[in-house]
Design an enzyme around this catalytic site. Structure first.
Site, PDB file in Angstrom:
ATOM      1  N   ASP A 211       0.849  -1.193   0.000  1.00 50.26           N
ATOM      2  CA  ASP A 211       0.000   0.000   0.000  1.00 50.26           C
ATOM      3  C   ASP A 211       0.885   1.244   0.000  1.00 50.26           C
ATOM      4  O   ASP A 211       2.110   1.141  -0.047  1.00 50.26           O
ATOM      5  CB  ASP A 211      -0.950  -0.024   1.213  1.00 50.26           C
ATOM      6  CG  ASP A 211      -2.304   0.599   0.867  1.00 50.26           C
ATOM      7  OD1 ASP A 211      -2.304   1.755   0.393  1.00 50.26           O
ATOM      8  OD2 ASP A 211      -3.338  -0.060   1.058  1.00 50.26           O
ATOM      9  N   HIS A 286      -2.805   3.097  -4.648  1.00 54.14           N
ATOM     10  CA  HIS A 286      -2.283   2.576  -3.376  1.00 54.14           C
ATOM     11  C   HIS A 286      -0.885   1.994  -3.575  1.00 54.14           C
ATOM     12  O   HIS A 286      -0.553   0.935  -3.045  1.00 54.14           O
ATOM     13  CB  HIS A 286      -3.226   1.509  -2.812  1.00 54.14           C
ATOM     14  CG  HIS A 286      -4.453   2.102  -2.168  1.00 54.14           C
ATOM     15  ND1 HIS A 286      -4.402   2.826  -1.009  1.00 54.14           N
ATOM     16  CD2 HIS A 286      -5.757   2.093  -2.549  1.00 54.14           C
ATOM     17  CE1 HIS A 286      -5.631   3.230  -0.685  1.00 54.14           C
ATOM     18  NE2 HIS A 286      -6.478   2.814  -1.605  1.00 54.14           N
ATOM     19  N   GLU A 349      -9.685   2.690  -5.419  1.00 53.30           N
ATOM     20  CA  GLU A 349      -9.300   4.059  -5.078  1.00 53.30           C
ATOM     21  C   GLU A 349      -8.061   4.524  -5.851  1.00 53.30           C
ATOM     22  O   GLU A 349      -7.138   5.092  -5.262  1.00 53.30           O
ATOM     23  CB  GLU A 349      -9.062   4.164  -3.562  1.00 53.30           C
ATOM     24  CG  GLU A 349     -10.313   3.845  -2.758  1.00 53.30           C
ATOM     25  CD  GLU A 349     -10.081   3.903  -1.247  1.00 53.30           C
ATOM     26  OE1 GLU A 349     -10.970   4.385  -0.550  1.00 53.30           O
ATOM     27  OE2 GLU A 349      -9.019   3.446  -0.768  1.00 53.30           O
TER      28      GLU A 349
HETATM   29  C1  ACM Z   1     -11.016  -0.430   0.216  1.00 54.10           C
HETATM   30  O1  ACM Z   1     -11.536  -0.377   1.348  1.00 54.10           O
HETATM   31  N1  ACM Z   1     -10.405   0.625  -0.292  1.00 54.10           N
HETATM   32  C2  ACM Z   1     -11.074  -1.638  -0.575  1.00 54.10           C
END
Ligand code: ACM
Length: 552
Positions: A211, A286, A349
């Protein structure tokens, strides 16, 4: 230790009631009936008369196919009892636990089992090894909770109530996720997390390994991913604020990673417990820790650090051929480490700001004939889908991978509610349900936030988790087979270590285990709560820092 003894009497009554609906035969008086408090609640429970007592002379009797499971059962029972039980092939007489592979029980499927506890002998039969393993987990729960302790326990009668249990799971994917990026979790704790899943007949561990705030998996070809990407210089203190001037940091470096040897050890450990490990390598968003390690993967020059705050970073991988090759190289090593069918590529995201403002990316988009950045993300993810498919694996990603067109072989993890999962199932894709409102175990467990550890937000009490049905009511029955199951998410922005993970995950993960295993018609929250008392005693024995449930 928590005070659970006062509820033992209530528990006995509840266990007797459990049997009442199952058995037409005369039963012993309720007060004398020993508790049967198995979580997840089995499909069919028929109490019988008497009890079985485990002694130092009990023999574990196996056949060729169950010898390893027999040794595993002996290892489970040894620490608390001090008994080194004999494990023998073939028939046994006297006090015995018999493990038999039995092809005539095919109706119980690849994970089902039939358990018979009688005063003289315990027998587990199953058509496949996983079912025998789950029969063993039920045995561990029928014995007193002290059986789960690591130290020898004196003065405990190791008895199990006589019972017949026929059991099989409702869903194939019974999962739990753990984010080890926002806060690194030691290897021994990852094993404990897996042990707890296995005890509750869960079979999938989703390991969130990369991440913005840390890359936690050794990749031999790209060592900077962990030497640089595995560490951040400090961490935001308190809740996230968009006001950068108001942010306070702890000025402490945080990091860590798993060597490939660590990973092999954990994967083997999980496999012995019939838990499949699903690694997640996040892309194209991410990915700030990866970009900090190898700046050419990004769009914004070379001054990036591993992220020290929470939220959605604008930093995203660039969609060049060399970046695609880099991530495929990473996946090559990932596939060597993780033998399971599914590889998770994230996809959630992925902020498109940099792609929109970077001339090189816009040119790339036009050259590929793509109309917008969503299609570009879809293109990027498809490169991974075809690569993984060519290597005999299945790609899975968060539901944003539906935007811009779903890759042909992808499975979808539906987190922004269930609509993404429903759309994917209708299009013939497999789905794992992970909706925030029911399965995000990083959300608060109480409305009284002042008395809870700081969390990301939300409100997800135990009964709401329990009430969840992974099969959406609006999904046409012909697509139901695409709903593989569901999983609980433990994101760790505000969860700094193992004890905090346990507090957030338990007992809600126990509720989820029952959601995933027990037939809908056997789910009953009041009954679950009565059995939960015993489950909490088990968690005490295992030194799990669970949150004490609110009174009903
Ligand atoms: C997430 O909670 N961004 C998968």
């Amino acid at each position: 230790m928590r005070d659970v003894t006062a509820l033992v009497f209530l528990l006995s009554c509840a266990a007797a009631a459990d049997g009442a609906s199952q058995s037409p035969a005369p039963r012993p008086a309720a007060a004398a009936a020993p508790p049967i408090a198995v979580i997840p609640r089995p499909v069919k429970v028929t109490p019988r008369t008497g009890h079985f007592t485990l002694t130092a002379r009990t023999v574990i009797s196996t056949d060729a196919g169950t010898a390893a499971l027999g040794r595993q059962l002996a290892r489970y029972l040894e620490p608390a009892t001090g008994y080194a039980l004999a494990v023998r092939r073939g028939a046994a007489t006297g006090s015995r636990i018999v493990l038999r592979q039995d092809a005539t029980l095919k109706r119980l499927g690849s994970e089902g089992y039939l358990l018979e506890v009688r005063p003289g002998a315990v027998t587990v039969r199953a058509p496949a090894a996983a079912g025998l393993f789950y029969g063993i987990q039920t045995i561990r729960q029928l014995l007193p909770p002290e059986i789960l302790r690591e130290a020898p326990m004196r003065g405990v009668a190791w008895t199990m109530p006589a019972v017949t249990i026929e059991d099989e799971p409702r869903f194939r994917w019974r999962g739990a996720h753990l984010d080890v990026c926002r806060h690194f979790m030691p290897k021994e704790f990852v094993k404990k997390y897996i042990d707890l899943l296995a005890l509750q007949k869960m079979n999938s561990f989703h390991w969130h390994l990369t991440d913005d705030q840390g890359w936690r998996l050794e990749i031999r070809k790209y060592p900077r991913l962990t030497s640089i990407g595995g560490w951040r210089k400090e961490t935001l203190v308190g809740p996230y604020t968009s006001d950068s001037a108001a942010r306070v940091f702890d000025h402490e470096a945080h990091g860590g990673f798993y060597t490939q040897e660590d990973v092999r050890e954990i994967v083997a450990y999980a496999r012995e417990r019939f838990v499949n490990v699903v690694p997640e390598i996040e892309m194209p968003g991410h990915a700030q820790a990866a970009i900090a390690a190898y700046p050419w993967l990004g769009n914004a020059g070379d001054s990036l650090a591993v992220w020290t705050i929470w939220g959605v970073s604008d930093n995203i991988l660039n969609p060049s051929d060399s970046t695609v090759r880099f991530m495929q190289d990473v996946l090559t090593e990932v596939m060597e480490l993780f033998p399971g069918p599914y590889i998770h590529v994230g996809g959630d995201e992925a902020a498109k700001t940099q792609w929109k403002s970077t001339a090189r990316v816009q040119e790339r988009m036009r050259a590929l004939g793509l109309r917008n950045e969503e299609e570009l993300q879809s293109w990027f993810i498809r490169q991974m889908d075809s690569f993984l498919t060519a290597h005999g694996r299945r790609m899975i990603g968060w539901d944003e991978i539906l935007e811009g067109g779903l890759a042909p072989n992808a499975a979808v993890m539906s987190w922004r509610g269930t609509s993404g999962g429903i759309a994917a199932a209708r299009a013939g894709h497999d789905v794992v349900m992970a909706p925030g409102d029911y399965t995000y175990l990083d959300h608060y467990q109480s409305l009284d936030r002042a008395h809870e550890p700081l969390a990301i937000g939300g409100y997800l009490p135990l009964d709401t988790v329990y009430a969840y049905d992974p099969l959406p009511a609006e999904l046409e029955p012909r697509y139901a087979r695409h709903i593989l199951g569901a999983q609980g998410q433990v994101w760790t922005e505000y969860i700094k270590g193992p004890k905090n993970v346990e507090y957030m995950a338990y007992p809600r993960m126990s509720a989820l285990a029952e959601v995933l295993w027990t037939p809908l018609g056997r789910k009953d929250y009041a009954d679950f709560r009565s059995r939960l008392t015993k489950q909490l005693a088990r968690l005490d024995a295992l030194d799990v820092n669970y949150r004490r449930p609110d009174p009903r």
